[in-house]
Design an enzyme around this catalytic site. Sequence first.
Site, mmCIF file in Angstrom:
data_model
loop_
_atom_site.group_PDB
_atom_site.id
_atom_site.type_symbol
_atom_site.label_atom_id
_atom_site.label_comp_id
_atom_site.label_asym_id
_atom_site.label_seq_id
_atom_site.Cartn_x
_atom_site.Cartn_y
_atom_site.Cartn_z
ATOM 1 N N SER A 150 0.782 -1.227 0.000
ATOM 2 C CA SER A 150 0.000 0.000 0.000
ATOM 3 C C SER A 150 0.821 1.289 0.000
ATOM 4 C CB SER A 150 -0.981 -0.032 1.174
ATOM 5 O OG SER A 150 -1.991 0.928 1.008
ATOM 6 N N ASP A 205 -9.878 -6.592 -3.587
ATOM 7 C CA ASP A 205 -9.350 -5.230 -3.664
ATOM 8 C C ASP A 205 -9.658 -4.698 -5.061
ATOM 9 O OD1 ASP A 205 -7.991 -2.842 -3.655
ATOM 10 O OD2 ASP A 205 -6.052 -3.695 -3.098
ATOM 11 N N HIS A 209 -7.746 -5.480 0.294
ATOM 12 C CA HIS A 209 -6.550 -4.663 0.083
ATOM 13 C C HIS A 209 -5.385 -5.128 0.953
ATOM 14 C CE1 HIS A 209 -4.115 -1.278 -1.007
ATOM 15 N NE2 HIS A 209 -4.025 -0.904 0.244
#
Length: 127
Positions: free
Chosen positions: A41, A92, A119
């Site tokens: 991320s 995601d 995610h």
Amino acid sequence: MPGYGDSPPVETVVTAQGRVAFLDRVLQELGMRRPILVSPSMSGRFSLPFLLEQGDRLSGFVPIAPVGTKDYTAEQYRRVQTPTLILYGDHDTGLAPQALQNLQHLPKHHVVVLPGAGHACYLDKPE
């Protein structure tokens, strides 16, 4: 990561060059030579410019739906020769498709999709 979460803002990581220098220093301080860089991320803001500038210092790269992939061109990605494992969860639907669209230009990549994971796929499906 500097500037994220509860860490104080740091002027030196405002630019991509500053983030590359920061990550370079972390690797030096840890005495790491040719590590595999895992980047989930938000850490993409640090790992992607490092990969593009100093990818030859890495044994491998594992982006997990990182942010910032659209900041670079297909041609920039094509120049990277670092073996890459692109990882994301099939739930995601926000960041992962965009990241994959950009990262698929890395010449030495393989894609793994974790079914039933979102995610933070490593938290959803740690096994």
